[in-house]
Motif scaffolding. Sequence first.
Motif, PDB file in Angstrom:
ATOM      1  N   ARG A 197      55.083   0.426  11.524  1.00 46.94           N
ATOM      2  CA  ARG A 197      54.107   0.579  10.448  1.00 46.94           C
ATOM      3  C   ARG A 197      53.189  -0.637  10.499  1.00 46.94           C
ATOM      4  O   ARG A 197      53.657  -1.763  10.672  1.00 46.94           O
ATOM      5  CB  ARG A 197      54.796   0.695   9.086  1.00 46.94           C
ATOM      6  CG  ARG A 197      55.774   1.854   9.000  1.00 46.94           C
ATOM      7  CD  ARG A 197      56.397   1.977   7.617  1.00 46.94           C
ATOM      8  NE  ARG A 197      57.156   0.800   7.241  1.00 46.94           N
ATOM      9  CZ  ARG A 197      57.671   0.595   6.025  1.00 46.94           C
ATOM     10  NH1 ARG A 197      57.488   1.496   5.083  1.00 46.94           N
ATOM     11  NH2 ARG A 197      58.365  -0.486   5.764  1.00 46.94           N
ATOM     12  N   VAL A 198      51.895  -0.417  10.324  1.00 42.97           N
ATOM     13  CA  VAL A 198      50.926  -1.501  10.483  1.00 42.97           C
ATOM     14  C   VAL A 198      49.914  -1.474   9.335  1.00 42.97           C
ATOM     15  O   VAL A 198      49.821  -0.497   8.586  1.00 42.97           O
ATOM     16  CB  VAL A 198      50.168  -1.386  11.826  1.00 42.97           C
ATOM     17  CG1 VAL A 198      51.125  -1.455  13.006  1.00 42.97           C
ATOM     18  CG2 VAL A 198      49.345  -0.090  11.881  1.00 42.97           C
ATOM     19  N   THR A 199      49.161  -2.554   9.224  1.00 43.17           N
ATOM     20  CA  THR A 199      48.073  -2.618   8.248  1.00 43.17           C
ATOM     21  C   THR A 199      46.799  -2.086   8.887  1.00 43.17           C
ATOM     22  O   THR A 199      46.386  -2.550   9.949  1.00 43.17           O
ATOM     23  CB  THR A 199      47.861  -4.063   7.764  1.00 43.17           C
ATOM     24  OG1 THR A 199      49.053  -4.506   7.100  1.00 43.17           O
ATOM     25  CG2 THR A 199      46.691  -4.151   6.800  1.00 43.17           C
ATOM     26  N   ARG A 200      46.209  -1.095   8.235  1.00 47.43           N
ATOM     27  CA  ARG A 200      44.950  -0.507   8.707  1.00 47.43           C
ATOM     28  C   ARG A 200      43.979  -0.417   7.545  1.00 47.43           C
ATOM     29  O   ARG A 200      44.324   0.097   6.490  1.00 47.43           O
ATOM     30  CB  ARG A 200      45.193   0.892   9.295  1.00 47.43           C
ATOM     31  CG  ARG A 200      45.845   0.887  10.663  1.00 47.43           C
ATOM     32  CD  ARG A 200      46.266   2.287  11.088  1.00 47.43           C
ATOM     33  NE  ARG A 200      45.209   3.268  10.925  1.00 47.43           N
ATOM     34  CZ  ARG A 200      45.403   4.585  11.005  1.00 47.43           C
ATOM     35  NH1 ARG A 200      46.603   5.065  11.245  1.00 47.43           N
ATOM     36  NH2 ARG A 200      44.398   5.424  10.857  1.00 47.43           N
ATOM     37  N   GLY A 222      43.043  -2.663   5.602  1.00 45.57           N
ATOM     38  CA  GLY A 222      43.543  -3.425   4.477  1.00 45.57           C
ATOM     39  C   GLY A 222      44.714  -2.794   3.770  1.00 45.57           C
ATOM     40  O   GLY A 222      45.223  -3.345   2.796  1.00 45.57           O
ATOM     41  N   VAL A 223      45.184  -1.632   4.247  1.00 45.59           N
ATOM     42  CA  VAL A 223      46.305  -0.929   3.622  1.00 45.59           C
ATOM     43  C   VAL A 223      47.546  -1.119   4.491  1.00 45.59           C
ATOM     44  O   VAL A 223      47.542  -0.748   5.670  1.00 45.59           O
ATOM     45  CB  VAL A 223      46.007   0.572   3.457  1.00 45.59           C
ATOM     46  CG1 VAL A 223      47.193   1.282   2.806  1.00 45.59           C
ATOM     47  CG2 VAL A 223      44.741   0.776   2.629  1.00 45.59           C
ATOM     48  N   PRO A 224      48.625  -1.681   3.946  1.00 42.72           N
ATOM     49  CA  PRO A 224      49.830  -1.925   4.752  1.00 42.72           C
ATOM     50  C   PRO A 224      50.679  -0.674   4.922  1.00 42.72           C
ATOM     51  O   PRO A 224      50.506   0.318   4.226  1.00 42.72           O
ATOM     52  CB  PRO A 224      50.585  -2.975   3.930  1.00 42.72           C
ATOM     53  CG  PRO A 224      50.202  -2.671   2.515  1.00 42.72           C
ATOM     54  CD  PRO A 224      48.770  -2.204   2.573  1.00 42.72           C
ATOM     55  N   ALA A 270      52.981  -3.615  -3.118  1.00 39.57           N
ATOM     56  CA  ALA A 270      51.793  -3.285  -2.334  1.00 39.57           C
ATOM     57  C   ALA A 270      50.925  -2.211  -2.975  1.00 39.57           C
ATOM     58  O   ALA A 270      49.774  -2.019  -2.572  1.00 39.57           O
ATOM     59  CB  ALA A 270      52.200  -2.837  -0.927  1.00 39.57           C
ATOM     60  N   THR A 281      55.413   3.894   0.441  1.00 36.15           N
ATOM     61  CA  THR A 281      54.907   3.510   1.764  1.00 36.15           C
ATOM     62  C   THR A 281      55.203   4.550   2.849  1.00 36.15           C
ATOM     63  O   THR A 281      55.064   4.251   4.024  1.00 36.15           O
ATOM     64  CB  THR A 281      55.526   2.163   2.198  1.00 36.15           C
ATOM     65  OG1 THR A 281      56.947   2.343   2.361  1.00 36.15           O
ATOM     66  CG2 THR A 281      55.271   1.071   1.169  1.00 36.15           C
ATOM     67  N   ASP A 308      48.374   3.621  -0.131  1.00 33.75           N
ATOM     68  CA  ASP A 308      47.087   4.127   0.324  1.00 33.75           C
ATOM     69  C   ASP A 308      46.344   4.798  -0.821  1.00 33.75           C
ATOM     70  O   ASP A 308      45.152   4.545  -1.043  1.00 33.75           O
ATOM     71  CB  ASP A 308      47.303   5.125   1.470  1.00 33.75           C
ATOM     72  CG  ASP A 308      46.000   5.667   2.027  1.00 33.75           C
ATOM     73  OD1 ASP A 308      45.065   4.869   2.246  1.00 33.75           O
ATOM     74  OD2 ASP A 308      45.911   6.889   2.247  1.00 33.75           O
ATOM     75  N   SER A 352      44.769   2.418  -3.217  1.00 34.48           N
ATOM     76  CA  SER A 352      43.782   1.493  -2.647  1.00 34.48           C
ATOM     77  C   SER A 352      42.365   1.877  -3.058  1.00 34.48           C
ATOM     78  O   SER A 352      41.436   1.081  -2.946  1.00 34.48           O
ATOM     79  CB  SER A 352      43.894   1.458  -1.119  1.00 34.48           C
ATOM     80  OG  SER A 352      43.501   2.705  -0.546  1.00 34.48           O
TER      81      SER A 352
END
Length: 310
Positions: A71-74, A76-78, A204, A254, A283, A286
């Motif tokens: 899982r990555v931050t894209r 600005g969303v982790p 988050a 998440t 997400d 956000s």
Amino acid sequence: MAALALALALPASAENAAPLVSTGWLKQHLKDPDVLVLDIRSAIDSGGVEAYQQAHIPGAIHSDYDKAGWRVTRGGVPFMLPTLPELEKLIGELGIDEDTHVVVVPAGVHYTDFGAAARTYWTLKVTGVAKVSILDGGVAAWSRDANATESGPSKPSPKIFTASLNKALLTEANEVQKIEQTGGATLIDARPASFFAGKERAPAAKAYGHIPGAVNVDSATFYDAQTNRLRPQDQLAAIAAALPSGPVVTYCNTGHWAATDWFVLSELLGRKDVRLYYGSMVDWTSDASRPLVSARTKWDDLKKTLGLGS
């Protein structure tokens, strides 16, 4: 229960890889050339590479679920799904290609730990790995059954993996917005009731509450904390029986707990058109314009300010 027992006993093949395999099955197939055991222990289960190196299933490759890039931050969303090039690199370097049968192995210590296995399973499936299973009970069950372990690292033999995104398994925010506005699928919130109600939120996430129209099916209800396994098939089916028929989209904070709901409904109970909103609440929140339903009160906010609540 009989169906779950059958799922644990079925032979693995590209057409019919059992979603759950027993420790007995894995012991029998451990040296099969197409089987790769993927140990995903991480800080989520208080393990990680240190626990792996102390003792793991012979030949198992370690990939830390929390750190390796699942899982990555894209934007600005982790905790988002990586890009296809990122997934091809991650998966290929583990020695996995389109013909590998991956057996995902969690620690086997709690329902959140199982969620890590379910999210990893989903990620492999969504990128085109056809044969994926989860070891029922994880490392804990393997050790409890007095199977052999080894220490130290096992180095993977990298392969070239070409990902092919299966969009039928995932949902993005714009699709969830359409569902929220016009229907067409049941939104299932896999979080504990306190999160669903807006009494708690993940660090988050930027707001409290749930997506309008969602129903709450806490992923922990599918899990037996006494055995550290999913519940028997008849109990899983009974929990899911109250859900409306038709398409389903699962989400949580998440896309982690929601992966368990997705796994149970899609892989074990065989429901059609079950998708995971992998961005989930981090997400969704956000964008402040997206609607939420919350039972949170000013008293809840005051208790948080005083350090007495979430």
